[in-house]
Design an enzyme around this catalytic site. Structure first.
Site, short mmCIF file in Angstrom:
data_model
loop_
_atom_site.label_atom_id
_atom_site.label_comp_id
_atom_site.label_asym_id
_atom_site.label_seq_id
_atom_site.Cartn_x
_atom_site.Cartn_y
_atom_site.Cartn_z
N PRO A 1 0.83 -1.21 0.00
CA PRO A 1 0.00 0.00 0.00
C PRO A 1 0.86 1.26 0.00
O PRO A 1 2.01 1.23 0.45
CB PRO A 1 -0.78 -0.12 1.32
N GLY B 1 4.39 3.92 4.99
CA GLY B 1 5.75 3.81 5.52
C GLY B 1 6.49 2.59 5.04
O GLY B 1 7.49 2.19 5.63
N GLY C 1 7.78 2.30 1.97
CA GLY C 1 8.68 2.65 0.88
C GLY C 1 8.08 2.50 -0.50
O GLY C 1 8.80 2.26 -1.48
N ASP D 1 15.07 4.90 1.60
CA ASP D 1 14.05 4.14 0.86
C ASP D 1 14.57 3.72 -0.52
O ASP D 1 14.42 2.56 -0.92
CB ASP D 1 12.77 4.96 0.68
O1 PMV Z 1 7.44 6.86 5.30
P1 PMV Z 1 8.55 6.34 4.47
O2 PMV Z 1 8.44 4.94 4.07
O3 PMV Z 1 8.84 7.21 3.31
O4 PMV Z 1 9.86 6.36 5.42
C1 PMV Z 1 10.48 7.55 5.63
C2 PMV Z 1 11.61 7.48 6.58
C3 PMV Z 1 11.95 8.84 7.15
O5 PMV Z 1 13.11 8.66 7.95
C4 PMV Z 1 10.83 9.38 8.02
C5 PMV Z 1 12.24 9.87 6.05
C6 PMV Z 1 13.55 9.70 5.31
O6 PMV Z 1 13.72 10.37 4.28
O7 PMV Z 1 14.41 8.92 5.76
#
Ligand code: PMV
Length: 304
Positions: free
Chosen positions: A90, A94, A96, A141
């Site tokens: 999805p 979070g 990626g 990511d």
């Molecule tokens: O929410 P996601 O899957 O894009 O994870 C982001 C991780 C963070 O540390 C919050 C942002 C980043 O750029 O590292």
């Protein structure tokens, strides 16, 4: 058909934006993409029923259009191309998703052109897309999506793979609400501007937890890893990144035997990751989370 995996951050999100270390791994599911020469440039994102025509956008200034244009420009692909994306993860959870789309698209363009970018080059090209969505992405990511595997990441130093003594059995559960990584990163930046010492202290602690977690993974100390994940979650919650729903899901995971759990990714919604001692416990946690209305799945990571 090109593929790029989604990821789960085991420890260290947000701290990684402040130059600290994060421990993350690729999922066994992600994004597939294809690229074909065509009369006009077109991107279709199957799961969301979204269809866009970059470079002919008129009033369309949507992030997705801008990101596609940025990616094609970074790649140096000047001809019209038809891009197709399908997803097994999805968005906004979070996991990626957006980085995996970018990496899968670069790989699809490589398949079309016969180019063979290295994993690092693919991650760099994909950052053009990520910057539109994330503002100042740490690069974690795109690195995990292009490299795969399990390891430590630090901006500037890149990715150091680690060898898990035993594969990790994780349960990933959606909180049911999505969040914008850009907004959550800005939320932390606002707190940092107000009280830099407090936020830097939290980030430094998260860095120490992530490094210890990496040793726990290498030595197969699962209970310790779970405890470190719980501590990481508390620090993220102190930065106001958790939600009531995520706390409820943590309670359910704990009740059903999780060794530890935390929000994963940007927080403010998104997903929870829980660590299970074995497959049976993982299934019990998954079933309990699903019974409470959460979309959940079990994933094994770190297998050689
Ligand atoms: O929410 P996601 O899957 O894009 O994870 C982001 C991780 C963070 O540390 C919050 C942002 C980043 O750029 O590292």
């Amino acid at each position: 058909m090109a593929f790029a995996p989604g990821k789960v951050i085991l420890l260290g999100e947000h701290a990684v934006v402040y130059g600290r270390t994060a421990l993350a791994c690729a999922l066994d599911r992600g994004i597939t993409a294809t690229a074909e020469r065509s009369a006009r440039t077109h991107l279709r994102l199957e799961p969301w029923g979204l269809s866009i025509t970059p470079f002919e956008r008129g009033d369309d200034h949507a992030d997705i259009t801008l990101a596609t244009e940025a990616l094609l420009a970074a790649y140096g692909f000047g001809e019209p191309v038809s891009l197709f994306v399908s997803a097994q993860i999805p968005a906004g959870n979070g996991l990626g998703c957006s980085a995996a789309i970018a990496v899968a698209l670069v790989r699809a363009l490589d398949e079309l052109t016969g180019a063979a970018h290295t994993a690092d080059e693919i991650a760099d090209l994909s950052l053009a897309w990520e910057r539109v969505f994330h503002g100042t992405p740490s690069g974690i990511d795109t690195t995990i999506a292009s490299r795969g595997g399990l390891g430590l990441f630090r901006t500037g130093e890149g990715f150091s793979p680690i060898l898990a003594r035993h594969p990790l059995t994780l349960v990933v559960a959606s909180s049911g609400t999505t969040s914008s990584t850009k907004t959550m990163v800005e939320h932390v930046a606002t707190q940092h501007a107000r009280n830099p010492e407090r936020v830097e202290r939290a980030m430094e602690s998260i860095d120490a937890l992530a490094r210890n977690a990496s040793l726990a993974v290498e030595h197969g100390r699962l209970a310790e890893l779970g405890a470190l994940m719980d501590l990481n979650h508390s620090l993220l919650a102190s930065l106001m990144l958790s939600t009531e729903r995520l706390e409820t899901l943590r309670g359910i995971a704990r009740e059903h035997g999780a060794l530890g759990s935390k929000l994963t990714g940007a927080g403010g919604g998104g997903a929870l990751v829980a660590l299970a001692v074995d497959d049976e416990t993982a299934r019990a946690i998954e079933v309990a989370l699903k019974a409470d209305g959460s979309e959940a799945f079990v994933v094994k990571v770190g297998a050689p």
